[in-house]
Design a protein around this motif. Structure first.
Motif, mmCIF file in Angstrom:
data_model
loop_
_atom_site.group_PDB
_atom_site.id
_atom_site.type_symbol
_atom_site.label_atom_id
_atom_site.label_comp_id
_atom_site.label_asym_id
_atom_site.label_seq_id
_atom_site.Cartn_x
_atom_site.Cartn_y
_atom_site.Cartn_z
ATOM 1 N N GLN A 1 0.860 -1.180 0.000
ATOM 2 C CA GLN A 1 0.000 0.000 0.000
ATOM 3 C C GLN A 1 0.893 1.225 0.000
ATOM 4 O OE1 GLN A 1 -2.754 -0.193 3.232
ATOM 5 N NE2 GLN A 1 -4.161 -1.490 2.081
ATOM 6 N N VAL A 2 0.595 2.153 -0.904
ATOM 7 C CA VAL A 2 1.424 3.344 -1.064
ATOM 8 C C VAL A 2 0.551 4.585 -1.136
ATOM 9 C CG1 VAL A 2 3.294 2.121 -2.246
ATOM 10 C CG2 VAL A 2 1.427 3.094 -3.579
ATOM 11 N N THR A 3 1.198 5.727 -0.983
ATOM 12 C CA THR A 3 0.527 7.000 -1.192
ATOM 13 C C THR A 3 1.417 7.865 -2.076
ATOM 14 O OG1 THR A 3 -0.486 8.910 -0.126
ATOM 15 C CG2 THR A 3 1.460 8.024 0.920
ATOM 16 N N HIS A 4 0.770 8.625 -2.943
ATOM 17 C CA HIS A 4 1.471 9.511 -3.861
ATOM 18 C C HIS A 4 0.929 10.910 -3.655
ATOM 19 C CE1 HIS A 4 2.720 11.300 -7.707
ATOM 20 N NE2 HIS A 4 3.673 10.397 -7.689
ATOM 21 N N ASP A 5 1.821 11.911 -3.719
ATOM 22 C CA ASP A 5 1.400 13.291 -3.467
ATOM 23 C C ASP A 5 0.342 13.776 -4.447
ATOM 24 O OD1 ASP A 5 3.114 13.320 -1.361
ATOM 25 O OD2 ASP A 5 4.627 14.584 -2.311
ATOM 26 N N ARG A 6 0.352 13.284 -5.674
ATOM 27 C CA ARG A 6 -0.607 13.753 -6.685
ATOM 28 C C ARG A 6 -1.814 12.825 -6.812
ATOM 29 N NH1 ARG A 6 1.383 14.975 -12.628
ATOM 30 N NH2 ARG A 6 1.069 17.155 -12.137
ATOM 31 N N TYR A 7 -1.594 11.496 -6.783
ATOM 32 C CA TYR A 7 -2.663 10.545 -7.086
ATOM 33 C C TYR A 7 -3.376 9.990 -5.857
ATOM 34 C CZ TYR A 7 -0.164 10.707 -11.497
ATOM 35 O OH TYR A 7 0.465 11.130 -12.653
ATOM 36 N N GLY A 8 -2.784 10.080 -4.672
ATOM 37 C CA GLY A 8 -3.436 9.591 -3.465
ATOM 38 C C GLY A 8 -3.035 8.179 -3.088
ATOM 39 N N LEU A 9 -3.973 7.442 -2.467
ATOM 40 C CA LEU A 9 -3.711 6.086 -2.000
ATOM 41 C C LEU A 9 -3.808 5.085 -3.131
ATOM 42 C CD1 LEU A 9 -5.776 6.124 1.288
ATOM 43 C CD2 LEU A 9 -3.308 6.284 1.060
ATOM 44 N N GLY A 10 -2.937 4.060 -3.082
ATOM 45 C CA GLY A 10 -2.965 3.040 -4.113
ATOM 46 C C GLY A 10 -2.299 1.764 -3.660
ATOM 47 N N VAL A 11 -2.329 0.762 -4.547
ATOM 48 C CA VAL A 11 -1.734 -0.543 -4.293
ATOM 49 C C VAL A 11 -0.828 -0.888 -5.465
ATOM 50 C CG1 VAL A 11 -2.222 -3.007 -3.954
ATOM 51 C CG2 VAL A 11 -3.739 -1.287 -2.979
ATOM 52 N N VAL A 12 0.373 -1.387 -5.170
ATOM 53 C CA VAL A 12 1.320 -1.769 -6.212
ATOM 54 C C VAL A 12 0.814 -3.051 -6.875
ATOM 55 C CG1 VAL A 12 3.689 -2.486 -6.687
ATOM 56 C CG2 VAL A 12 3.244 -0.719 -4.988
ATOM 57 N N ILE A 13 0.639 -3.011 -8.197
ATOM 58 C CA ILE A 13 0.165 -4.188 -8.933
ATOM 59 C C ILE A 13 1.214 -4.712 -9.902
ATOM 60 C CG2 ILE A 13 -2.269 -3.631 -8.716
ATOM 61 C CD1 ILE A 13 -2.161 -2.543 -11.582
ATOM 62 N N GLY A 14 2.342 -3.996 -10.048
ATOM 63 C CA GLY A 14 3.399 -4.462 -10.928
ATOM 64 C C GLY A 14 4.720 -3.799 -10.579
ATOM 65 N N VAL A 15 5.802 -4.595 -10.676
ATOM 66 C CA VAL A 15 7.137 -4.079 -10.383
ATOM 67 C C VAL A 15 8.034 -4.419 -11.560
ATOM 68 C CG1 VAL A 15 9.109 -4.204 -8.831
ATOM 69 C CG2 VAL A 15 6.805 -4.415 -7.918
ATOM 70 N N GLU A 16 8.727 -3.416 -12.103
ATOM 71 C CA GLU A 16 9.646 -3.607 -13.223
ATOM 72 C C GLU A 16 11.072 -3.416 -12.733
ATOM 73 O OE1 GLU A 16 8.535 -0.941 -16.326
ATOM 74 O OE2 GLU A 16 6.436 -1.503 -16.211
ATOM 75 N N ASP A 17 11.669 -4.468 -12.135
ATOM 76 C CA ASP A 17 13.020 -4.427 -11.569
ATOM 77 C C ASP A 17 13.216 -3.166 -10.736
ATOM 78 O OD1 ASP A 17 13.667 -6.883 -12.670
ATOM 79 O OD2 ASP A 17 14.324 -5.978 -14.542
ATOM 80 N N GLU A 18 14.231 -2.377 -11.039
ATOM 81 C CA GLU A 18 14.461 -1.126 -10.308
ATOM 82 C C GLU A 18 14.138 0.074 -11.176
ATOM 83 O OE1 GLU A 18 18.379 -1.076 -8.737
ATOM 84 O OE2 GLU A 18 18.121 -2.954 -7.673
ATOM 85 N N VAL A 19 13.302 -0.139 -12.200
ATOM 86 C CA VAL A 19 13.015 0.911 -13.172
ATOM 87 C C VAL A 19 11.702 1.626 -12.867
ATOM 88 C CG1 VAL A 19 12.641 1.392 -15.601
ATOM 89 C CG2 VAL A 19 14.291 -0.347 -14.922
ATOM 90 N N ALA A 20 10.646 0.886 -12.616
ATOM 91 C CA ALA A 20 9.325 1.499 -12.440
ATOM 92 C C ALA A 20 8.404 0.567 -11.659
ATOM 93 C CB ALA A 20 8.715 1.812 -13.793
ATOM 94 N N VAL A 21 7.299 1.133 -11.184
ATOM 95 C CA VAL A 21 6.229 0.358 -10.553
ATOM 96 C C VAL A 21 4.913 0.780 -11.172
ATOM 97 C CG1 VAL A 21 7.373 -0.052 -8.346
ATOM 98 C CG2 VAL A 21 6.036 2.000 -8.643
ATOM 99 N N VAL A 22 3.967 -0.156 -11.236
ATOM 100 C CA VAL A 22 2.624 0.129 -11.719
ATOM 101 C C VAL A 22 1.710 0.090 -10.506
ATOM 102 C CG1 VAL A 22 0.771 -0.580 -13.257
ATOM 103 C CG2 VAL A 22 3.150 -0.926 -13.935
#
Length: 75
Positions: free
Chosen positions: A34-55
């Protein structure tokens, strides 16, 4: 004339100044965090791309956020 670039410069071993501190490692996220982002709000990580990005699923939208994760925090 070119403007000065904002890139980092190489530290010379003979320099009287201290070398810059190393960059902190990028934060690692895993699935279902479970994460929070300053612009988008609360969310859940559904994908991880190594150390490049998260969905992340924010409910009404899904966003792919690349490193560095400046505005993304794990709860």
């Amino acid at each position: 004339m070119k403007p000065a670039s904002g890139g980092s410069r190489r530290h010379l071993p003979t320099s009287p100044f201290k070398p810059p501190p190393p960059a902190p490692p990028a934060e690692r996220f895993s699935l279902n965090d479970q994460v929070t982002h300053d612009r988008y709000g609360l969310g859940v990580v559904i994908g991880v791309e190594d150390e490049v990005a998260v969905v992340i699923d924010f409910g009404s939208r899904q966003e792919r956020i690349t490193t560095p994760f400046n505005k993304l925090y794990r709860l």
